[in-house]
Design a protein around this motif. Structure first.
Motif, PDB file in Angstrom:
ATOM      1  N   ILE A 357       0.826  -1.212   0.000  1.00 21.54           N
ATOM      2  CA  ILE A 357       0.000   0.000   0.000  1.00 21.54           C
ATOM      3  C   ILE A 357       0.856   1.256   0.000  1.00 21.54           C
ATOM      4  O   ILE A 357       0.513   2.255  -0.628  1.00 21.54           O
ATOM      5  N   ASN A 358       2.006   1.213   0.669  1.00 15.71           N
ATOM      6  CA  ASN A 358       2.819   2.406   0.871  1.00 15.71           C
ATOM      7  C   ASN A 358       4.003   2.490  -0.092  1.00 15.71           C
ATOM      8  O   ASN A 358       4.474   1.483  -0.614  1.00 15.71           O
ATOM      9  N   SER A 359       4.481   3.708  -0.262  1.00 14.20           N
ATOM     10  CA  SER A 359       5.646   3.945  -1.116  1.00 14.20           C
ATOM     11  C   SER A 359       6.921   3.502  -0.408  1.00 14.20           C
ATOM     12  O   SER A 359       6.945   3.323   0.819  1.00 14.20           O
ATOM     13  N   ILE A 360       7.980   3.375  -1.182  1.00 10.35           N
ATOM     14  CA  ILE A 360       9.285   3.026  -0.598  1.00 10.35           C
ATOM     15  C   ILE A 360       9.722   4.129   0.370  1.00 10.35           C
ATOM     16  O   ILE A 360      10.304   3.846   1.429  1.00 10.35           O
ATOM     17  N   GLU A 361       9.415   5.377   0.034  1.00  6.33           N
ATOM     18  CA  GLU A 361       9.765   6.494   0.926  1.00  6.33           C
ATOM     19  C   GLU A 361       9.054   6.365   2.268  1.00  6.33           C
ATOM     20  O   GLU A 361       9.665   6.599   3.331  1.00  6.33           O
ATOM     21  N   GLU A 362       7.795   5.996   2.246  1.00  5.74           N
ATOM     22  CA  GLU A 362       7.039   5.843   3.493  1.00  5.74           C
ATOM     23  C   GLU A 362       7.568   4.672   4.319  1.00  5.74           C
ATOM     24  O   GLU A 362       7.624   4.737   5.561  1.00  5.74           O
ATOM     25  N   ILE A 363       7.960   3.608   3.633  1.00 10.01           N
ATOM     26  CA  ILE A 363       8.562   2.462   4.328  1.00 10.01           C
ATOM     27  C   ILE A 363       9.864   2.881   4.997  1.00 10.01           C
ATOM     28  O   ILE A 363      10.151   2.519   6.147  1.00 10.01           O
ATOM     29  N   LEU A 364      10.644   3.667   4.287  1.00 10.94           N
ATOM     30  CA  LEU A 364      11.927   4.138   4.820  1.00 10.94           C
ATOM     31  C   LEU A 364      11.713   5.014   6.059  1.00 10.94           C
ATOM     32  O   LEU A 364      12.449   4.880   7.053  1.00 10.94           O
ATOM     33  N   GLU A 365      10.719   5.881   6.023  1.00 12.82           N
ATOM     34  CA  GLU A 365      10.434   6.730   7.180  1.00 12.82           C
ATOM     35  C   GLU A 365      10.044   5.892   8.397  1.00 12.82           C
ATOM     36  O   GLU A 365      10.456   6.176   9.518  1.00 12.82           O
ATOM     37  N   GLN A 366       9.238   4.854   8.160  1.00 12.35           N
ATOM     38  CA  GLN A 366       8.847   3.981   9.263  1.00 12.35           C
ATOM     39  C   GLN A 366      10.058   3.225   9.804  1.00 12.35           C
ATOM     40  O   GLN A 366      10.191   3.036  11.029  1.00 12.35           O
ATOM     41  N   ALA A 367      10.939   2.799   8.911  1.00 15.05           N
ATOM     42  CA  ALA A 367      12.154   2.094   9.333  1.00 15.05           C
ATOM     43  C   ALA A 367      13.024   2.994  10.213  1.00 15.05           C
ATOM     44  O   ALA A 367      13.628   2.529  11.188  1.00 15.05           O
ATOM     45  N   LYS A 368      13.072   4.284   9.889  1.00 16.10           N
ATOM     46  CA  LYS A 368      13.836   5.225  10.714  1.00 16.10           C
ATOM     47  C   LYS A 368      13.226   5.325  12.109  1.00 16.10           C
ATOM     48  O   LYS A 368      13.939   5.333  13.119  1.00 16.10           O
ATOM     49  N   LYS A 369      11.883   5.394  12.167  1.00 17.05           N
ATOM     50  CA  LYS A 369      11.199   5.473  13.466  1.00 17.05           C
ATOM     51  C   LYS A 369      11.468   4.230  14.315  1.00 17.05           C
ATOM     52  O   LYS A 369      11.533   4.314  15.543  1.00 17.05           O
ATOM     53  N   LEU A 370      11.594   3.098  13.636  1.00 14.15           N
ATOM     54  CA  LEU A 370      11.834   1.839  14.349  1.00 14.15           C
ATOM     55  C   LEU A 370      13.304   1.630  14.690  1.00 14.15           C
ATOM     56  O   LEU A 370      13.657   0.650  15.346  1.00 14.15           O
ATOM     57  N   GLY A 371      14.158   2.530  14.238  1.00 11.09           N
ATOM     58  CA  GLY A 371      15.577   2.448  14.563  1.00 11.09           C
ATOM     59  C   GLY A 371      16.355   1.405  13.773  1.00 11.09           C
ATOM     60  O   GLY A 371      17.394   0.920  14.232  1.00 11.09           O
ATOM     61  N   TYR A 372      15.866   1.056  12.587  1.00  8.03           N
ATOM     62  CA  TYR A 372      16.537   0.040  11.779  1.00  8.03           C
ATOM     63  C   TYR A 372      17.823   0.587  11.158  1.00  8.03           C
ATOM     64  O   TYR A 372      17.924   1.779  10.846  1.00  8.03           O
ATOM     65  N   SER A 373      18.772  -0.297  10.925  1.00  9.20           N
ATOM     66  CA  SER A 373      19.975   0.037  10.169  1.00  9.20           C
ATOM     67  C   SER A 373      19.753  -0.165   8.678  1.00  9.20           C
ATOM     68  O   SER A 373      20.389   0.500   7.857  1.00  9.20           O
ATOM     69  N   TYR A 374      18.846  -1.086   8.337  1.00  8.87           N
ATOM     70  CA  TYR A 374      18.577  -1.372   6.929  1.00  8.87           C
ATOM     71  C   TYR A 374      17.147  -1.861   6.772  1.00  8.87           C
ATOM     72  O   TYR A 374      16.508  -2.318   7.723  1.00  8.87           O
TER      73      TYR A 374
END
Length: 580
Positions: A357-374
């Motif tokens: 449903i979401n764009s790659i950019e939105e996935i990336l923003e969520q990954a930042k919130k979750l503290g992911y490295s990749y």
């Protein structure tokens, strides 16, 4: 739809009820009840274990019960069970599902002329049963219980149970008099499906907390209330129990009601041999007859000179022996994970199924919130039925270039370029090898033909594992909880192949899948197979599914070293041979 586990557990409880009414051996009755509990709370499908000749892994099953289960799955019925059950009207056993109705009450009601659940409702409402001598006190309770009996037979997915439990725990902890609060039973042990919710709390004044609990806004009716416990019904029809213990013995209460039953039985037996008696009321020193303080579960296990097993592995599957030797695994934790490689975006690849449903950019923003490295984008590829190999390659190349540009612009979270492709009926792949070579990694999974025979499914997975372009097998057993059973595959052969070619198997965190199953996680680890936990998220909110995958990994005794996405970015890149 009832699962195999639920159907068989219900049958065994009916047999136990018939034996009770016939006043048969008490130990035999308990054996059927214990077996029913063990089967109902299995994360694995009991039929899967039967097909894989692994019924000996189910606690509480002796030779007789194993032979009956074998007959049940081979023929669809058990002659011995039928001979026991036919002595009583069918409705006798149907009434056992009503809260508060036991075997004797059910038999009494049939003797008074009840022929069906509908007939029971009518005769309770018009007072016919009371006129025939049935208890005026019990009748309204049964009528209320009948109204509350859930029409659906299935248990809740762990995600549904967790969401409700978190709200109740938050409500309890909002009271400053509550020192601790926990979910109990199968939810605390993180079993894949959950029945009713049970909770415990620690407080100096239990009665005060019970009074506070029954005022919770979600409650529609108080079924039972005591000085230290309450049973209520929520507006959604779910039953919730609360037990409140004094702080000095709370560890014993928490341990007792966490279970599992078979863990508790073995633990109590060991304790008694070493001079202690364990119960929800505390730890008793049998020499002095005094209750010892047990504020925490660790206190309880310390008395027995044992390490404390994590709740997820308390299934009498070797954890007590390991605790005595102080060789328990250091189970993987959610915070150990550095990223997620199974996420679907809405990038236009024209797949045959399952775009995100979401764009790659939105996935990336969520990954930042979750503290992911990749974070890895693993979309389904273009549909084979509507795209030529050349068209498929062009679409995938377009997305590859897009992700490469994102890598340049985003330094805090590294974006990895993957795909989740199909393993076809003959074991070949839905995307040409030369296209797969352009990816950072490739996930392959079976998405059709799930009902094939075991040999065919085994060969499909093995052929994919042997392909140099495949890195990960997604949701390996193909199960959908309560909807589709696991593949009847040769898992030993699959694990051997995965280990031989250094391939990774996924623990899929989608609550509908939770696949690889926990029992197979433990087997895979013994073969030296590396595992990865993926959310299989199709929207950013579902990236939280990773925690459910961690629960499965923990129930399978997995440690941080067993999980690929616990590696740092550089070590992960080395594994996949990615140039950063």
């Amino acid at each position: 739809m009832q699962t195999n586990n639920q159907k068989l557990a219900e049958l065994l409880r009916s047999v136990a009820a018939a034996l009770t009414l016939q006043k048969k051996n008490l130990f035999k009755i308990k054996a059927y009840g214990n077996a029913a509990d063990a089967i109902e709370h299995l994360t694995s499908d009991i039929k899967d274990l039967w097909e894989e000749k692994r019924l000996d892994e189910v606690p509480g099953l002796g030779d007789n019960l194993t032979s009956y289960i074998d007959e049940y799955f081979k023929t669809g019925h058990v002659k011995h069970f039928e001979s026991l059950l036919k002595a009583f009207p069918k409705v006798t056993f149907e009434m056992l599902n009503i809260p508060g109705v036991g075997p004797q009450t059910a038999l009494k009601l049939t003797e008074l002329g009840v022929t069906s659940l509908g007939d029971l409702k009518t005769k309770l409402e018009n007072g016919q049963l009371i006129k025939k001598g049935f208890s005026e006190t019990i009748a309204p309770k049964i009528l209320a219980g009948l109204a509350e009996t859930k029409q659906q037979s299935g248990r809740m997915l762990i995600s549904t149970a967790t969401e409700m439990a978190d709200k109740i725990i938050s409500y309890l902890k909002a009271n400053p008099k509550v020192k601790q609060a926990h979910a109990l039973g199968s939810l605390r042990r993180q079993v894949s499906t959950i029945g009713d919710l049970d909770f415990s709390a620690s407080a100096d004044d239990p009665e005060l907390i019970v009074d506070y609990f029954i005022k919770m806004p979600e409650i529609s009716r108080v079924i039972d209330q005591g000085t230290n416990k309450a049973m209520v019904m929520l507006h959604n029809g779910l039953h919730v129990d609360l037990l409140v213990g004094k702080p000095e013995v709370y560890g014993a209460l928490l341990n007792h009601f966490t279970g599992s039953k078979h863990h508790n039985i073995k633990l109590r037996s060991y304790a008694e041999k070493h001079g202690f008696s364990l119960s929800e009321f505390g730890v008793k020193d049998l020499k002095t007859d005094k209750i010892l303080p047990a504020k925490t579960e660790k206190d309880l296990y310390d008395y027995l000179k044992m390490a404390t097993p994590e709740p997820e592995i308390r299934e009498d599957n070797g954890e007590i022996e390991a605790a005595l030797k102080h060789t328990l695994p250091d189970l993987v934790k959610l915070e150990d994970l550095k990223g997620d490689l199974h996420i679907h975006s809405n990038f236009v690849l024209e797949p045959s199924h399952g775009p995100g449903i979401n764009s790659i950019e939105e996935i990336l923003e969520q990954a930042k919130k979750l503290g992911y490295s990749y974070v890895g984008i693993a979309d389904h590829p273009p549909a084979m039925s509507t795209h030529s190999p050349t068209e498929m390659a062009k679409l995938i190349e377009k997305r590859t270039k897009y992700i490469q540009n994102m890598k340049k612009d985003n330094k805090s979270v590294h974006v990895l370029n993957g795909l989740e492709i199909d393993i076809l009926g003959d074991g070949s792949l839905s995307v040409p090898d030369e296209v797969l070579e352009t990816l950072d990694y490739c996930i392959a999974g079976i998405h059709s033909g799930h009902r094939g025979d075991g040999s065919t499914l085994t060969n499909r997975i093995i052929k994919a594992l042997e392909n140099p372009q495949v890195d990960i097998i997604s949701h390996p057993t193909g199960r959908l909880i309560d909807k589709r059973p696991s593949f009847d595959a040769d898992w030993d052969k699959i694990f051997e192949t995965a280990a031989k070619f250094n391939k990774v198997l996924e623990i899929n965190g989608s609550p509908e899948r939770l696949d690889l199953r926990d029992d197979l996680v433990r087997s895979a680890i013994k073969y030296g197979v590396m595992l990865i936990i993926g959310s299989d998220a199709h929207q950013v909110e579902s990236m939280a599914n990773l925690k459910y995958g961690v629960s499965v990994a923990r129930r399978g005794w997995a440690e941080k070293k067993d999980i690929l996405n616990s590696l740092s970015l550089q070590k992960l890149a080395d594994w996949f041979k990615i140039k950063l």
